[in-house]
Design an enzyme around this catalytic site. Structure first.
Site, PDB file in Angstrom:
ATOM      1  N   GLU A 127      40.239  44.724  47.960  1.00  0.00           N
ATOM      2  CA  GLU A 127      39.488  43.965  48.952  1.00  0.00           C
ATOM      3  C   GLU A 127      39.545  42.503  48.509  1.00  0.00           C
ATOM      4  O   GLU A 127      39.232  42.185  47.361  1.00  0.00           O
ATOM      5  CB  GLU A 127      38.029  44.437  49.002  1.00  0.00           C
ATOM      6  CG  GLU A 127      37.251  43.629  50.025  1.00  0.00           C
ATOM      7  CD  GLU A 127      35.797  44.032  50.188  1.00  0.00           C
ATOM      8  OE1 GLU A 127      35.347  44.969  49.505  1.00  0.00           O
ATOM      9  OE2 GLU A 127      35.126  43.377  51.009  1.00  0.00           O
ATOM     10  N   ARG A 180      38.046  55.074  36.244  1.00  0.00           N
ATOM     11  CA  ARG A 180      38.240  53.633  36.210  1.00  0.00           C
ATOM     12  C   ARG A 180      38.271  53.152  34.764  1.00  0.00           C
ATOM     13  O   ARG A 180      37.773  53.835  33.859  1.00  0.00           O
ATOM     14  CB  ARG A 180      37.148  52.925  36.999  1.00  0.00           C
ATOM     15  CG  ARG A 180      35.752  53.082  36.403  1.00  0.00           C
ATOM     16  CD  ARG A 180      34.655  52.581  37.329  1.00  0.00           C
ATOM     17  NE  ARG A 180      34.684  51.149  37.515  1.00  0.00           N
ATOM     18  CZ  ARG A 180      34.963  50.556  38.681  1.00  0.00           C
ATOM     19  NH1 ARG A 180      35.203  51.248  39.746  1.00  0.00           N
ATOM     20  NH2 ARG A 180      34.965  49.250  38.777  1.00  0.00           N
ATOM     21  N   LYS A 235      33.325  42.751  40.496  1.00  0.00           N
ATOM     22  CA  LYS A 235      33.644  41.457  41.102  1.00  0.00           C
ATOM     23  C   LYS A 235      32.379  40.698  41.472  1.00  0.00           C
ATOM     24  O   LYS A 235      32.340  39.482  41.401  1.00  0.00           O
ATOM     25  CB  LYS A 235      34.512  41.673  42.349  1.00  0.00           C
ATOM     26  CG  LYS A 235      35.978  41.891  42.009  1.00  0.00           C
ATOM     27  CD  LYS A 235      36.829  41.908  43.255  1.00  0.00           C
ATOM     28  CE  LYS A 235      36.843  43.281  43.876  1.00  0.00           C
ATOM     29  NZ  LYS A 235      37.809  43.447  44.957  1.00  0.00           N
TER      30      LYS A 235
HETATM   31  P1  ATP Z   1      34.797  46.061  41.633  1.00  0.00           P
HETATM   32  O1  ATP Z   1      34.032  47.357  41.621  1.00  0.00           O
HETATM   33  O2  ATP Z   1      35.171  45.526  40.313  1.00  0.00           O
HETATM   34  O3  ATP Z   1      34.179  45.027  42.492  1.00  0.00           O
HETATM   35  P2  ATP Z   1      36.395  47.199  43.612  1.00  0.00           P
HETATM   36  O4  ATP Z   1      36.645  48.634  43.364  1.00  0.00           O
HETATM   37  O5  ATP Z   1      35.381  46.854  44.610  1.00  0.00           O
HETATM   38  O6  ATP Z   1      36.184  46.450  42.271  1.00  0.00           O
HETATM   39  P3  ATP Z   1      38.764  46.839  45.087  1.00  0.00           P
HETATM   40  O7  ATP Z   1      39.321  45.560  45.521  1.00  0.00           O
HETATM   41  O8  ATP Z   1      38.199  47.756  46.097  1.00  0.00           O
HETATM   42  O9  ATP Z   1      37.711  46.477  44.008  1.00  0.00           O
HETATM   43  O10 ATP Z   1      39.795  47.615  44.158  1.00  0.00           O
HETATM   44  C1  ATP Z   1      41.149  47.764  44.448  1.00  0.00           C
HETATM   45  C2  ATP Z   1      41.684  48.939  43.701  1.00  0.00           C
HETATM   46  O11 ATP Z   1      41.504  48.769  42.314  1.00  0.00           O
HETATM   47  C3  ATP Z   1      40.956  50.209  44.085  1.00  0.00           C
HETATM   48  O12 ATP Z   1      41.907  51.242  44.286  1.00  0.00           O
HETATM   49  C4  ATP Z   1      40.081  50.491  42.925  1.00  0.00           C
HETATM   50  O13 ATP Z   1      39.863  51.866  42.780  1.00  0.00           O
HETATM   51  C5  ATP Z   1      40.861  49.900  41.761  1.00  0.00           C
HETATM   52  N1  ATP Z   1      39.964  49.500  40.681  1.00  0.00           N
HETATM   53  C6  ATP Z   1      38.901  48.673  40.753  1.00  0.00           C
HETATM   54  N2  ATP Z   1      38.275  48.577  39.577  1.00  0.00           N
HETATM   55  C7  ATP Z   1      38.965  49.365  38.715  1.00  0.00           C
HETATM   56  C8  ATP Z   1      38.812  49.711  37.329  1.00  0.00           C
HETATM   57  N3  ATP Z   1      37.814  49.213  36.581  1.00  0.00           N
HETATM   58  N4  ATP Z   1      39.706  50.551  36.784  1.00  0.00           N
HETATM   59  C9  ATP Z   1      40.710  51.048  37.512  1.00  0.00           C
HETATM   60  N5  ATP Z   1      40.909  50.778  38.804  1.00  0.00           N
HETATM   61  C10 ATP Z   1      40.047  49.952  39.417  1.00  0.00           C
HETATM   62 MG    MG Z   2      35.834  48.508  46.354  1.00  0.00          MG
END
Ligand code: ATP
Ligand code: MG
Length: 561
Positions: free
Chosen positions: A34, A262, A272
């Site tokens: 995102e 994760r 984020k």
């Molecule tokens: P955050 O929780 O840090 O704000 P998010 O999951 O909202 O991150 P996205 O932009 O939705 O961020 O993530 C894009 C991809 O990266 C998704 O497939 C998500 O599962 C993966 N991802 C995010 N954080 C991690 C992590 N700590 N380890 C592995 N994969 C991750």
């Molecule tokens: Mg997300």
């Protein structure tokens, strides 16, 4: 095919089975960020996994922006994400994709659900809806709007799109099961009204689809075979599948959601939202502050793409959540920089040494090894003269037996140069050491013992007359607690390490560093790995310490015990 010697992780196993049974002939994965912030090291793990699978199975990987929340998203983030993925060394298939490209199709599918009697327009507030949700053990209460007619629902939904209602006044909900043990199946929200400008669709839309009504469909539109996400989406999978059940056509690829654990790192926050807070409140200088766990921060800090990819591979793929020690990340970059970094001598905290028996005005050009790990890297010249700088901490007036560096009457080796012996300590009126007067042994040229006598200490040094002044920024962990966001009663910012940045403005480098350019990487001998910072100017070069040579943190903790 994946490396045969390595045992397969559970995702590779699934893919190999799908290829073996002919379920799929080609693999297509996706990385779906995102664009509401910069990518962090957790995303790097997901990138390495998704693009890595694409590469190992001769398939492809899409980059898709999951841009369904216009309020939080921005093109700045879109651009930074593309830059980071490229920098990590990956190429996505074709053009980047955007969930917003599918808004029209998603809308049509929503109308289709309404027509099938599987969705309805809700008029209650989110509080009312929440109050009716029930608990995992107690069924929810059906909405009074649940049984509207198809035509009434269609009419209202079209008017939602047309902008007749205010934010929050109406929503579209799926009609699934208010008694499902999976709370996400209790008539989940599919669309909400948001009168907000979208960074790509502008003012075209005032209703936006929810994640759960977007993600699986986007995968389906693109023909994704394996939709890999983190564990928190495990209980979304039945909804992912429910949405697909309503629209899949028999001759098209149906994507499968697979969850993995994760990446969590100790001493690090990785949401984020929290990273944005650090940026907005000025705790750090920006998303690419070298102390940030963002890919851009790590890049500026001096991490290499190779080291991040190796780290992600080393951490591996698990089905259960765990916490990785941040020193493993530091190990990965140290390991790579040891192979590639140019060695130079820099005195970070200088004290002057005058070699009283060395001829005034004389300069020698000595040979210094560029990289002991790589003979082909050759040597470069280092000027030596009568006055040099050494590290202040490399001299002690009163030294114990274990101190092998310079001390009154003691002899040390100057790397690549000579043996010197300290004869006299010069101090100012306040008692601070201003100069050390030493003599050298001309027969020890190159730092070799002329008669078999041993010196235990070898120091790095810089010729005073030739010294090139630089600024050095040394970083420590941003948080002093292993789990800064793991305390329910405390804010994660309570655990900031206030000594995480040390700026040294009077560092003396050998002239070699004058020609350094951004992204050059160096080992400052005995001090650590450094890279040129983007804030450098022609007048002043700034070097970031990527990582120390050894794990000084572990040593410090031991000492404190
Ligand atoms: P955050 O929780 O840090 O704000 P998010 O999951 O909202 O991150 P996205 O932009 O939705 O961020 O993530 C894009 C991809 O990266 C998704 O497939 C998500 O599962 C993966 N991802 C995010 N954080 C991690 C992590 N700590 N380890 C592995 N994969 C991750
Ligand atoms: Mg997300």
């Amino acid at each position: 095919m994946a490396d045969e010697k390595k045992s397969l992780n559970f995702i590779e196993q699934i893919i190999e089975d799908d290829l073996a049974t002919g379920k799929h002939t080609e693999i297509l994965t996706r990385f779906p960020p995102e664009p509401n912030g910069y990518l962090h090291i957790g995303h790097a793990k997901s990138i390495v996994l998704n693009f890595g699978l694409g590469l190992s199975y001769n398939g492809k990987t899409n980059l898709r922006f999951d841009d369904t929340n216009p309020v939080k998203e921005d093109v700045e983030y879109v651009d930074s994400i593309m830059e980071d993925v490229r920098w990590l060394g990956y190429t996505w298939a074709g053009e980047p994709h955007y969930a917003s490209d599918y808004f029209e199709q998603l809308y049509a599918w929503a109308e289709m659900l309404i027509t099938k009697g599987l969705a309805y327009v809700e008029e209650q507030t989110s509080e009312e809806i929440a109050a009716q949700k029930g608990t995992p053990t107690r069924p929810g209460i059906e909405s009074p709007y649940r049984n509207r007619s198809v035509s009434e629902n269609l009419d209202l939904f079209r008017r939602m799109r047309a902008g007749e209602f205010r934010d929050g006044e109406k929503t579209l909900r799926a009609k699934i099961d208010m008694a499902s043990p999976n709370m996400l199946l209790r008539d989940p929200l599919l669309y909400r009204i948001k009168h907000a400008n979208h960074h790509r669709t502008g003012d075209k839309w005032c209703i936006y689809p929810m994640y759960d009504f977007t993600h699986g469909q986007s995968d389906y539109i693109e023909g994704i075979t394996h939709s890999i996400c983190t564990l928190e989406f495990e209980n979304h999978r039945p909804l992912y599948d429910w949405c697909l059940d309503q629209l899949v056509e028999p001759d098209r690829v149906r994507p499968r959601q697979i969850e993995f654990a994760r990446l969590n790192l100790n001493y690090t926050v990785m949401s984020k939202r929290k990273l944005l807070q650090l940026v907005q409140e000025g705790v750090v200088s920006g998303w690419d502050d070298p102390r940030m766990p963002t890919i851009s921060g790590l890049r500026r800090r001096g991490y290499t793409p190779e080291s991040l990819r190796n780290f992600a591979q080393r951490v591996g793929i698990a089905k259960r959540d765990n916490v990785i020690d941040v020193s493993l990340l530091e190990f990965s970059v140290r390991e790579h920089l040891n192979q590639i970094a140019q060695r130079v001598m820099v005195v970070i905290d200088p004290v002057k040494v005058v070699i009283t028996n060395y001829p005034e005005g004389k300069t020698e050009e000595l040979d210094a090894v560029n990289n002991p790990e790589d003979a082909s890297a050759g040597t470069h010249k280092v000027p030596f003269s009568r006055e040099i700088y050494i590290e202040r901490e490399d001299f002690r007036e009163v030294a114990d037996k274990k101190f092998y560096r310079l001390q009154p009457g003691g002899e040390v080796r100057l790397r690549y140069a000579y043996f010197i012996k300290c004869e006299h300590v010069v101090k100012d009126s306040a008692g601070n050491i201003t100069e050390l007067h030493c003599t050298y042994d001309p027969a020890s040229k190159g730092g070799n013992s002329p008669d078999g006598r041993k010196v235990k200490g070898t120091l790095h040094w810089v010729s005073a007359q030739h010294a090139y002044d630089i600024e050095v920024r040394q970083y420590d962990r941003l948080f002093s607690d292993p789990e800064p966001d793991g305390h329910d009663d405390r804010d994660f910012k309570d655990f900031l390490n206030h000594d995480s940045l040390e700026i040294l403005t009077n560092c003396k480098a050998e002239p070699f560093l004058k020609d350094a350019v951004i992204a050059d990487r160096f080992q400052f001998e005995r001090k650590g790995y450094f890279c040129l910072d983007k804030d450098s100017t022609d007048v002043k070069k700034i070097f970031n310490r990527t990582v120390s040579l050894k794990d000084s943190w572990a040593k410090m903790e031991q000492k404190e015990v």
